[in-house]
Structure formats: C-alpha cells, structure tokens
Design an enzyme around this catalytic site. Structure first.
Site, mmCIF file in Angstrom:
data_model
loop_
_atom_site.group_PDB
_atom_site.id
_atom_site.type_symbol
_atom_site.label_atom_id
_atom_site.label_comp_id
_atom_site.label_asym_id
_atom_site.label_seq_id
_atom_site.Cartn_x
_atom_site.Cartn_y
_atom_site.Cartn_z
ATOM 1 N N CYS A 2 0.564 -1.466 -0.139
ATOM 2 C CA CYS A 2 -0.143 -0.007 0.241
ATOM 3 C C CYS A 2 1.036 1.147 0.476
ATOM 4 O O CYS A 2 2.112 1.204 0.622
ATOM 5 C CB CYS A 2 -0.965 0.192 1.096
ATOM 6 N N ARG A 27 5.816 0.090 -6.140
ATOM 7 C CA ARG A 27 5.298 -0.802 -5.555
ATOM 8 C C ARG A 27 4.974 -1.868 -4.997
ATOM 9 O O ARG A 27 4.530 -2.802 -4.147
ATOM 10 C CB ARG A 27 5.021 0.308 -3.691
ATOM 11 N N TRP A 73 -3.173 -2.401 -1.452
ATOM 12 C CA TRP A 73 -2.396 -4.006 -2.123
ATOM 13 C C TRP A 73 -3.041 -5.035 -1.004
ATOM 14 O O TRP A 73 -2.883 -5.030 0.514
ATOM 15 C CB TRP A 73 -1.040 -4.419 -1.776
ATOM 16 N N ASN A 99 -1.983 1.982 6.036
ATOM 17 C CA ASN A 99 -1.389 1.626 4.985
ATOM 18 C C ASN A 99 -0.335 -0.007 6.801
ATOM 19 O O ASN A 99 -0.853 0.736 7.349
ATOM 20 C CB ASN A 99 0.215 1.782 4.936
ATOM 21 N N GLY A 100 -0.904 -1.354 6.288
ATOM 22 C CA GLY A 100 -0.477 -1.841 7.265
ATOM 23 C C GLY A 100 -2.560 -2.916 8.148
ATOM 24 O O GLY A 100 -2.605 -3.279 6.634
ATOM 25 N N GLU A 490 19.744 -16.322 -6.250
ATOM 26 C CA GLU A 490 19.312 -15.339 -6.923
ATOM 27 C C GLU A 490 18.936 -15.145 -7.962
ATOM 28 O O GLU A 490 17.729 -14.716 -8.374
ATOM 29 C CB GLU A 490 20.521 -13.822 -6.765
ATOM 30 N N LYS A 494 15.076 -14.069 -9.593
ATOM 31 C CA LYS A 494 14.515 -13.080 -10.717
ATOM 32 C C LYS A 494 13.834 -12.980 -12.123
ATOM 33 O O LYS A 494 13.553 -13.099 -12.394
ATOM 34 C CB LYS A 494 15.931 -12.465 -11.127
ATOM 35 N N GLU A 497 10.794 -14.580 -10.558
ATOM 36 C CA GLU A 497 10.436 -12.894 -9.725
ATOM 37 C C GLU A 497 9.038 -12.243 -11.165
ATOM 38 O O GLU A 497 7.978 -11.334 -11.242
ATOM 39 C CB GLU A 497 11.087 -11.919 -9.476
ATOM 40 N N HIS A 513 20.209 -36.188 -4.363
ATOM 41 C CA HIS A 513 18.932 -36.402 -3.475
ATOM 42 C C HIS A 513 17.888 -35.760 -3.606
ATOM 43 O O HIS A 513 16.817 -35.852 -3.085
ATOM 44 C CB HIS A 513 19.305 -35.250 -2.223
ATOM 45 N N LYS A 610 7.074 -3.397 -3.748
ATOM 46 C CA LYS A 610 8.596 -3.212 -3.468
ATOM 47 C C LYS A 610 9.538 -3.245 -1.955
ATOM 48 O O LYS A 610 10.329 -3.404 -2.145
ATOM 49 C CB LYS A 610 8.700 -1.839 -3.955
HETATM 50 C C1 F6R Z 1 13.364 -9.524 -5.162
HETATM 51 C C2 F6R Z 1 13.481 -8.362 -4.063
HETATM 52 C C3 F6R Z 1 12.220 -8.690 -2.839
HETATM 53 C C4 F6R Z 1 13.541 -8.511 -1.525
HETATM 54 C C5 F6R Z 1 12.770 -8.495 0.205
HETATM 55 C C6 F6R Z 1 13.592 -7.587 0.550
HETATM 56 O O1 F6R Z 1 13.663 -8.745 -6.160
HETATM 57 O O2 F6R Z 1 13.208 -7.275 -4.749
HETATM 58 O O3 F6R Z 1 13.100 -10.340 -2.331
HETATM 59 O O4 F6R Z 1 14.777 -7.965 -2.033
HETATM 60 O O5 F6R Z 1 11.492 -8.621 0.012
HETATM 61 O O6 F6R Z 1 12.940 -6.529 0.544
HETATM 62 P P1 F6R Z 1 14.134 -5.348 0.953
HETATM 63 O O7 F6R Z 1 15.644 -5.565 1.020
HETATM 64 O O8 F6R Z 1 13.472 -4.097 1.069
HETATM 65 O O9 F6R Z 1 14.295 -5.222 2.453
#
Ligand code: F6R
Length: 615
Positions: A2, A27, A73, A99-100, A490, A494, A497, A513, A610
């Site tokens: 949000c 976000r 959100w 938000n929250g 990672e 990526k 996502e 395994h 985000k």
């Molecule tokens: C993946 C991604 C998320 C963030 C995670 C933590 O591309 O962006 O997995 O890494 O939500 O976010 P921060 O770094 O803001 O604590």
C-alpha cells in the site's frame, strides 16, 4: 504494498496526489483511491485496478487544496471497489487511508457492529473511520474548531489499535488540517512553502520538496498548510528539524530506458563506484567503514557474525556470510529474518548482527532487529534508503548509496550489497590474518568491477538469445556450489519474479538427493560454474543432468563447457570473493529479457510489492 500520499496547501491537490500515486505504483498494488475536501465537502473516488483506472472515473476538474490518495495491496478482503481506500465513516464526513494491519480488528469490528455500525467493506482499515467518528461524537460538547480535537480523536483510537499503521485522516468539519500517524509502517512529511505533504515513500513527494521529517513509531502529526505539529500517543509534543532528501528526482525517471529494471541494471557500474568511493584505505589494504562505528578492538572482539534479511536481501546476506567466513575466518551465516524472529533466538554478546534491507522498511527484518536489541545484541544495518526505519533503529551501519531502486525486483541494490559485504569481509580479515598483499589484490579487483560489468552489460546480445531459449520453458533449475549456489538462488528468484517461469535453485550436490527426478528435456538447468576448487565437481553435475536429457546453460569463468548443450556464458576473471557479482549480471539480464519475451510487466510483477511493510 500500500502507498499513501497526502497534501494540504494552496495549490490544486488533485494533480499532486495523482502524480504521487503514479510514483507509488512501483510498490505494487491492486486498487487506488482519493479523497478531497472541496468547499468543506468530502468527495471520495476509488476503484479496483490501476491509478489510470482511477483517473478514468474522476471528474475533469476538482477544485480542492486538501486531499489524500492511496494505492492498496490487498490483505483483508479481495481487491474490490468497496475494499479500496479511502474509507469513510457512516456520515461520510471523514476519510481515512491506511497502510498496515490491525491485529485486533476482529474484536473492534464486533464492537462496532454491536453498536449498530454498518460496515461497507471487508477491510480492517475501515474500522479507523468509524472509531474516529465515534470519538469525535463523544467530544461534541467541545467547540468544533478547537485546536487538536481531531488529533485527540485519532490518538484515542490509536491507543485501542494493536498492529501496524501508516494513517492519514481528512474531515470536512476540520478543513484546515490533515492528521497522519505512524506505527510500524513508514510515513514521511514533506515541508513545502505554504504547503505540507505526507507520504509512505519519499518518491511520492520528492518532486515538490526535498525537506522532510520522518515520523517515528507512535507519532501523530497534525498538518496545516503553514506547518506541522508532532505529538506522541501521550499527547506530548516532539520537536523535529527537517532533513534534506538525498535521492534526486531523476532517479524516479526511466530516462531513455523502456523499463526501470533495465535502467537499474545499467546503473550498476556507476553504483559500484559509489559503493567503493571513500571506503578503501589503499595504504593499509583495508576498508574504511566509519558508519559501522566499530573500533579495531571491537572488530577483534567479534566471535561470530549473523546476517538477517528477507528475499534477495537474505540471499545477498548468504553470499556475504560466505565472503566474511572465507576471508576473515569468522564463523558467519545468514538467516531469513522472518524465521529468525520467531525462534526465540539465542543472542550472544560477542556475535555481531547485520540487518540487510534495500527499503529499510521490511517488517520482518525490523522485527528481527527489535528481538536482537531487546535481548541486548548489537545489530548494524546494511541499508539503501537513507533515513528509513531500519537505518534509524540500527543507529549504525553502512548505507549502500545505490540510489532509489524503483523496479520491484532488486538488482543494483543486490550487487551493491555484495560489494559492501566484500568490504566488510576485508575489514574484518585485515584485523586478523589477511596479509596486506592479499588485501591489495582484493582492492584492485574491486576497482576493476565497474568496468567489467559495463562491458558485460553493453554487450548483452548473447544474453538476449539465451533468454529467448529459456522463455519457451515453464520450469528451470539453477545449480551452483558455495558462492555459486547463492548466485543460483538469486538467478532463480529473478527469473521467477519477472517471467513467472517456475525456477528453483539447488546446491549442485543436492540434485541427486531428489530434484534429479524432475530433470527432463522440458526442464533446463542453469549451472553456475565459478573458477574455484569446485569447478570439476560442477562439471560432473552437468554430466548427470545431460545423462537425463536435461538441457544445460552454463555460466562459467573458465573454458567453454562442451557438455553445456544450451551454451556457455563467459564471465570475466576476478578475485574469487567477487566472482558471484560478475556471475549474477547475465542472470539479471536473462530474467529481464525472458520477461519481455513472455510479455510480462517486468517493472511491476504480479502480486509483488517493492517494500513489504506487513508481516
Ligand atoms: C526480490 C526482492 C525482494 C526483496 C525483499 C526484501 O527481487 O526485491 O525479495 O529483496 O522483499 O526487501 P528489502 O531489501 O527492502 O528489505
């Protein structure tokens, strides 16, 4: 997640709020809404969908100089018009955006219903509107214009709320003020000339002002066009000097790039230069990280290091932990902050904790920090967002200075975090047994990284071709060993996502395994083969996959790997500690181009946010 943006001033509020909502789009959200005060009358417009959908239902012109806007959100209640914010009280006089999460929503809802209140949505947030209206009703004897009446009503409600909130409140009987409050969900005030802004994220207001005040938990601010007053839940006034925002407006523009994701990948050489700037002591072959606030004696006293974070931050921490342990020979590991906080962790005085977060607002990471601090542990932040909650609660640490990361997926901040941990490893190692010559070799390799990455990014034709191949599959494995496994994790994150290809990472030795059962022509594997002592073992894993008809694309620092039938991507040689940084670059670009190939919204992947400010 949000987003909140609010305005009170002398200019037209509508374009300011809409522009702010567009800035918050990155976000992640599913509905949008706005409430305005026009001629002391409240008008609310909201809808499921994008900010563009909201714009489509708005009247052409709305003359209002006070307004609040929200991107939602969904948590309580599905994405729907009724559940979108703002929410109003029954009399339609006041509007709130939130938000929250309200944790005691069930009891509060039951009380309201028992008192005959009809609720218009399934959300917990709507409760704020009715509860504040009730508090105001109780105060009806008091003169309406009394300074602080609305603030007092909000405060009384907040004292009944368990949970997290970033809150903004507008009331038509109080047209010259706007109330905002914060508990566990970020809120920043923007100070303008005869106008005040509030937002959950500085990106929403940075075009209008660079002077900000970050609210702390438990604080309520009453904004008028000429100023603000901050009080706490006990009505005590807090004085706060505005700070200057460090992010620039340009960071929130795509420039000539089609997507923020691509722009941010391209920024990486410059970002790494910034990460290094002023932080290397060539003379002593070590790093200089004053923000950590650790004396040489402190450094020497650390017996164990634990790194905490979520998502990519956790993965970056895992690679960082390997860097520290291998270079400085200090036991070091990383753990998901969300898991750590709930296991009643043992906190040891000679263990140093690092909390990693791009946004500096991740709820679970924040909760892990609180747990460590409550038990007397020392936790330092590795954070990108200056002035964020995590940075402030840690008090000390290292800022990444990667600039604003707008795309939902983390790219430049991930790479910046790895380099930061390489410097932290160097710092610890040089207080132990790493020789000056070995330290210098690492520093030299660090200086080469930006140029090496630039060459890779500028020459991404091959990556596009490989992305096209991968985009045709629905599943993929990523394998690697040690640091290479972190890269695999990672890379898989990526890819899944942004392209929605189901991707899983395994330590290469784990294949036999279990996961090998799923290897077939339909499931390619991306193998990370770093130039280390495990190279041969990785080659054997590739053989195992090929023997089961699985396709293999190899990321390698050495010779071509003939068994990798989908091809090899060559990564330049570097210091072994830094190899994961270079190995990751092709995987970022492959994920990006695979998403484009599959027509995915790469900057705003579905269901993702985000900054994850709820549990
Ligand atoms: C993946 C991604 C998320 C963030 C995670 C933590 O591309 O962006 O997995 O890494 O939500 O976010 P921060 O770094 O803001 O604590």
């Amino acid at each position: 997640m949000c987003g909140i943006v609010a305005y009170i001033g002398t200019n037209s509020a509508l374009p300011i709020i809409l522009e702010g909502l567009h800035r918050l789009e990155y976000r992640g959200y599913d509905s949008a809404g706005i409430a305005l005060l026009r001629n002391k009358k409240l008008a609310v417009h909201k809808t499921k969908g994008r900010v563009a959908d909201l714009e489509a239902i708005l009247p052409k012109r709305i003359a209002a100089t006070t307004a609040i806007g929200h991107t939602r959100w969904a948590t309580h209640g599905a994405p729907a018009d009724a559940n979108a914010h703002p929410h109003t009280d029954t009399a339609n006089k006041l509007a709130i955006i939130h938000n929250g999460i309200i944790e005691n929503a069930r009891e509060l809802r039951a009380d309201l219903i028992a008192n005959g209140t009809e609720l218009a949505s399934e959300t917990d947030s709507e409760l704020f509107a009715h509860l504040i209206a009730q508090e105001l009703e109780k105060a009806v004897e008091i003169e309406r214009a009394k300074h602080g009446l609305l603030t007092d009503a909000v405060r009384k409600v907040l004292l009944r709320i368990q949970g997290a909130y970033g809150l903004a409140v507008l009331h038509e009987d109080f047209p010259n003020e706007l109330i905002v409050a914060r508990q566990g969900s970020p809120l920043v005030l923007g100070i303008g000339n005869n106008e005040l802004f509030a937002a959950s994220d500085v990106s929403a207001i940075v075009r209008h002002t660079q002077q900000v005040v970050y609210l702390d938990d438990g604080e309520i601010a009453r904004l008028t066009k000429s100023g603000f007053e901050i009080t706490n839940l006990h009505a005590q006034i807090t004085h706060r000097e505005p700070a200057q925002v460090t992010t620039s407006v340009e960071e929130f523009d795509k420039a000539n790039f089609e997507h923020f994701t691509l722009k941010e990948i391209h920024e990486q050489p410059e970002v790494l230069e910034r990460v290094l700037r002023g932080r290397l002591e060539e003379r002593f072959a070590t790093a200089r990280l004053d923000g950590l606030n650790l004396s040489p004696r402190d450094l020497l006293g650390v017996k164990r290091i634990k790194i905490l974070g979520c998502g990519s931050a956790f993965i970056a921490g895992s690679i960082g932990a390997r860097m520290i342990e291998s270079l400085a020979r200090i036991p070091c590991d990383a753990e998901s902050a969300a898991e750590f906080r709930y296991k009643n962790p043992l906190i040891e005085a000679d263990t140093l904790y690092f909390a990693v977060s791009q946004s500096g607002e991740t709820f679970d990471t924040m909760a892990a920090i609180e747990e460590i601090q409550r038990k007397g542990g020392r936790v330092l932040g590795v954070v990108n967002s200056v002035g964020s909650s995590i940075a402030r609660s840690c008090g000390a640490g290292a800022y990444l200075h990667a600039g604003a990361e707008v795309a939902v997926i983390s790219t430049k901040t991930f790479v910046a975090t790895l380099l930061m941990f390489a410097m932290i490893a160097l710092l610890f190692a040089r207080t132990r047994d790493l020789s000056p010559a070995a330290g210098t070799a690492l520093i030299n390799a660090m200086h080469e990284l930006p140029g090496q990455i630039k060459a890779m990014i500028d020459n991404d034709k091959d990556y596009r071709a490989h992305a096209k191949t991968l985009a045709a599959f629905d599943h993929a494995y990523f394998i690697g060993r040690n640091a290479g496994f972190g890269v695999a994790q990672e890379g898989a994150l990526k890819l899944k996502e942004v392209s929605y290809i189901h991707a899983e990472a395994y330590p290469a030795a784990e294949l036999k395994h279990g996961p090998l059962a799923l290897i077939s022509e339909q499931t390619p594997t991306i193998a990370i083969v770093l130039n280390d002592e495990l190279e041969k073992k990785n080659l054997s894993s590739i053989e195992e996959i090929r023997a089961r008809n699985g396709g293999v694309l190899a990321i390698t620092q050495g010779e071509d790997i003939p068994t990798a039938n989908l091809g090899c991507i060559k990564v330049p040689q570097t210091h072994p500690l830094l190899a994961p940084i270079l190995a990751l670059i092709p995987l970022q670009l492959i994920a990006y181009y695979a998403a484009i190939e599959r027509d995915c919204d790469v900057d705003k992947p579905r269901n993702l946010a985000k900054s994850v400010t709820v549990e």
